[in-house]
Design a protein around this motif. Structure first.
Motif, PDB file in Angstrom:
ATOM      1  N   ASP A  60      45.211  42.915  52.364  1.00  0.00           N
ATOM      2  CA  ASP A  60      43.928  43.566  52.649  1.00  0.00           C
ATOM      3  C   ASP A  60      43.622  44.642  51.612  1.00  0.00           C
ATOM      4  O   ASP A  60      42.469  44.828  51.210  1.00  0.00           O
ATOM      5  N   ALA A  61      44.667  45.339  51.173  1.00  0.00           N
ATOM      6  CA  ALA A  61      44.477  46.347  50.126  1.00  0.00           C
ATOM      7  C   ALA A  61      44.029  45.686  48.822  1.00  0.00           C
ATOM      8  O   ALA A  61      43.150  46.199  48.116  1.00  0.00           O
ATOM      9  N   ALA A  96      39.897  44.821  44.897  1.00  0.00           N
ATOM     10  CA  ALA A  96      39.156  43.884  44.053  1.00  0.00           C
ATOM     11  C   ALA A  96      37.654  44.057  44.271  1.00  0.00           C
ATOM     12  O   ALA A  96      36.868  44.039  43.314  1.00  0.00           O
ATOM     13  N   GLU A  97      37.257  44.247  45.528  1.00  0.00           N
ATOM     14  CA  GLU A  97      35.831  44.407  45.799  1.00  0.00           C
ATOM     15  C   GLU A  97      35.308  45.671  45.131  1.00  0.00           C
ATOM     16  O   GLU A  97      34.243  45.668  44.503  1.00  0.00           O
ATOM     17  N   GLY A  98      36.111  46.730  45.243  1.00  0.00           N
ATOM     18  CA  GLY A  98      35.698  48.000  44.641  1.00  0.00           C
ATOM     19  C   GLY A  98      35.600  47.918  43.123  1.00  0.00           C
ATOM     20  O   GLY A  98      34.735  48.546  42.497  1.00  0.00           O
ATOM     21  N   GLU A  99      36.451  47.135  42.516  1.00  0.00           N
ATOM     22  CA  GLU A  99      36.510  47.048  41.048  1.00  0.00           C
ATOM     23  C   GLU A  99      35.617  45.949  40.488  1.00  0.00           C
ATOM     24  O   GLU A  99      35.498  45.814  39.266  1.00  0.00           O
ATOM     25  N   GLY A 100      35.067  45.115  41.366  1.00  0.00           N
ATOM     26  CA  GLY A 100      34.304  43.957  40.866  1.00  0.00           C
ATOM     27  C   GLY A 100      35.198  42.892  40.263  1.00  0.00           C
ATOM     28  O   GLY A 100      34.768  42.112  39.406  1.00  0.00           O
ATOM     29  N   LEU A 125      46.835  32.205  42.691  1.00  0.00           N
ATOM     30  CA  LEU A 125      45.688  33.114  42.646  1.00  0.00           C
ATOM     31  C   LEU A 125      45.443  33.577  41.230  1.00  0.00           C
ATOM     32  O   LEU A 125      46.389  33.822  40.478  1.00  0.00           O
ATOM     33  N   LEU A 126      44.181  33.722  40.891  1.00  0.00           N
ATOM     34  CA  LEU A 126      43.832  34.352  39.627  1.00  0.00           C
ATOM     35  C   LEU A 126      42.978  35.580  39.928  1.00  0.00           C
ATOM     36  O   LEU A 126      42.015  35.487  40.689  1.00  0.00           O
ATOM     37  N   PHE A 127      43.352  36.704  39.344  1.00  0.00           N
ATOM     38  CA  PHE A 127      42.533  37.907  39.414  1.00  0.00           C
ATOM     39  C   PHE A 127      41.744  37.972  38.116  1.00  0.00           C
ATOM     40  O   PHE A 127      42.335  37.982  37.035  1.00  0.00           O
ATOM     41  N   VAL A 128      40.424  37.966  38.227  1.00  0.00           N
ATOM     42  CA  VAL A 128      39.578  37.839  37.042  1.00  0.00           C
ATOM     43  C   VAL A 128      38.645  39.034  36.917  1.00  0.00           C
ATOM     44  O   VAL A 128      37.806  39.282  37.792  1.00  0.00           O
TER      45      VAL A 128
END
Lengths: 374, 374
Positions: free
Chosen positions: A69-70, A75-79, A103-106
């Motif tokens: 959840d964190a 991710a939402e906060g950072e876009g 998962l990919l963090f983009v």
């Protein structure tokens, strides 16, 4: 009742945060239960029936929901976009690997990950000439529509990203979480890459730059790409590991030869001996990849190297460019000034003319008319 | 009644002087009649029965005996040996070709033509670095017992002969008669080659340096040799023709890579793409040729590159050499001074130590102790 996209993404994140669950185990579990949410909903008996070790069953039964959840909130906060393996935006070439990342963090535009891509990698301590050649190739190839993938390291990686940004788009694969930039010296470069391409990592936020994560980073660099170009590398270097991954993944390997007195040509020579394509120009790479690229370079797939083509075939802009080229080498900047053509177009036009045999590339990134010998 | 060696040689010379009788026709005739003297003794009907054109029959029935006798007298006066195809001294590798030369004119020691040989060829206008590398390879390989064959041209050929003379023996194949030296600038070099090796040509005295003779000269360069090394060459150059002959003859082709900004690396890169062995050091060539060389490099055929060998295996001279090598590069001259070992031995000892993994060659022809990483 099927789970929503949001529920599935959260479940993937939880799975990815469970110690001992790597891409391979996660893939097996999701295949078995049909959906990541169902893996997490499974009871002890069901999990044991899959053949998991007791410690792993215990870990799955106590899922790290708070950490996931964190990650979502961060991710939402950072876009930052999170692409799970079942996301339609997940890059198709990467999906072909055995056990692709869960998962990919983009950071940046995830759509760039569907571009046709070429990896360019090499030494962290290149020669000045190696650095310049790398930048020239990256700029040239990016201008022709290949997105350049590299690892954001200092040296060749940095030159590849920087050159690519001048010609088109680039993707940096990180060996850290998406909240870290390593090395710090490349913070500004990373910011520019995110604006015009993407930073991507399979590691969740908080992952520090530790050595054992970098081979997987290398595997993703080659795995995203149609081929991997090594421009300068020592024997027994990380670049050769990336090239080996490319071979295992069935992708092309390209290497630039160099002087036998340059220790950083040794790695490239070893690759060539092992079957990598020897590359002297960007055109060599485009010709090799042309069958895979389809429409991207459709007009460059029939090179006419003997120069017997009739310039009358060319359209007005190309003729204007040719008229402004002599047998003395001239820089693209001068050509932009002389022709008034857009800077963005000149590189790809020059490449097409080179493939058709009208122009030759000269040292220092300059161009001249070809001598028509045939 | 069989002919004497002298009669046969004279008959070969006459045959070789008949216009229209090249190696192929001469071979067919001698095979048919059993001996070159019998070809000349044959009547019109017998010659026509072989299927020769009337003009050629006429020519054979009016043999140029005076020219052949002049060749014999000239050769005796000059100390030039003439080896016909049936001479036991005729080089065995050359004899394997389809239609080998009928006659060889040899100034120097014909026995050198039975040495294991390596051709080194390249551009007439090499870069300074290409010239130096060529000399280094030639010296090194000659010191290891490979006689270096080249074409006496300026540029790479000259560097190959000169380097070879410093390390061992060399053979120059001429595109002219044995009474001419072309280019004149290489007269002194030719004299030194004849003293320590041989000048050899298939063209009779009086043959001027005309362009159309040089492809056959190139064919002999590769044909005498176990392999051909191209060190620097442009695309579409004579060196690439020599390399193509080597391929046709079933011999090895080696090429030294270089910077993509060096136009004289292009020919080498083209060869490597076509399957030539990429060569970074003389050891690469010796390793490849080892199975063909037999006893010559018997002690170098089991390279121990990972450096796990025990220096205790080495004899006292080798240990003395190793003790005088540090991790700073040192020149062979300094090693001669430090060790008191004969200059002639140092090069081959260093190569053996390099193959066994104890020493590494460094730029400028220097050497240092290997770092034992394994």
């Amino acid at each position: 009742m099927s789970s929503t996209t949001g529920e599935r993404l959260r479940a993937w994140l939880i799975l990815g945060r469970i110690p001992g669950v790597g891409p391979r185990v996660a893939g097996r579990l999701v295949e078995h239960f049909g959906d990541p949410t169902r893996v997490l909903a499974a009871g002890r008996a069901e999990l044991e029936a899959v053949g998991l070790k007791p410690a792993l069953v215990d870990a799955i039964l106590d899922p790290p929901e708070a950490a996931a959840d964190a990650d979502l909130a961060w991710a939402e906060g950072e876009g930052v976009q999170i692409l799970a393996r079942d996301d339609p935006r997940y890059p198709p070439l990467l999906a072909q690997l055995s056990a692709p990342p869960i998962l990919l963090f983009v950071r940046g535009d995830p759509e760039v990950l569907k571009d046709p891509m070429l990896a360019i990698v090499g030494s962290r301590n290149p020669t000045p000439s190696g650095r310049e050649t790398t930048g020239d190739f990256a700029r040239h190839l990016a201008a022709c529509g290949l997105t350049i993938v590299s690892g954001l390291a200092i040296g060749i990686d940095g030159a590849a990203h920087t050159g690519a940004l001048e010609g088109g788009r680039t993707v940096a694969v990180l060996g850290t979480g998406p909240d870290r930039i390593y090395p710090a010296a490349h913070r500004d470069l990373a910011r520019r890459i995110a604006q015009k391409g993407a930073l991507v990592t399979e590691y969740p936020p908080g992952t520090a730059p530790i050595g054992r994560n970098f081979p997987r980073r290398n595997r993703m660099i080659s795995g995203l790409s149609l081929g991997t170009l090594v421009t300068e590398a020592a024997l027994k270097s990380g670049s050769l590991i990336t090239a080996r991954y490319a071979v295992e993944q069935g992708r092309e390997v390209f290497a630039i030869p160099g002087s036998i007195h340059n220790p950083l040509a040794r790695g490239c020579h070893a690759l060539i001996r092992d079957g990598a394509k020897l590359v002297e120009s960007a055109a060599d790479i485009l010709e090799e990849l042309a069958p895979l690229l389809g429409p991207l370079t459709a007009e460059t797939t029939e090179p006419d190297r003997n120069g017997s083509g009739d310039p009358g075939d060319l359209d007005a802009d190309y003729l204007r460019l040719l008229e402004n080229l002599g047998h003395d080498p001239v820089s693209p900047d001068d050509l932009i000034r002389r022709t008034g053509l857009p800077a963005q177009d000149i590189a790809s036009m020059l490449l097409l003319l080179e493939l058709k045999g009208y122009v030759s590339s000269c040292p220092g990134g300059r161009y001249c008319r070809s001598t028509m010998t045939n």
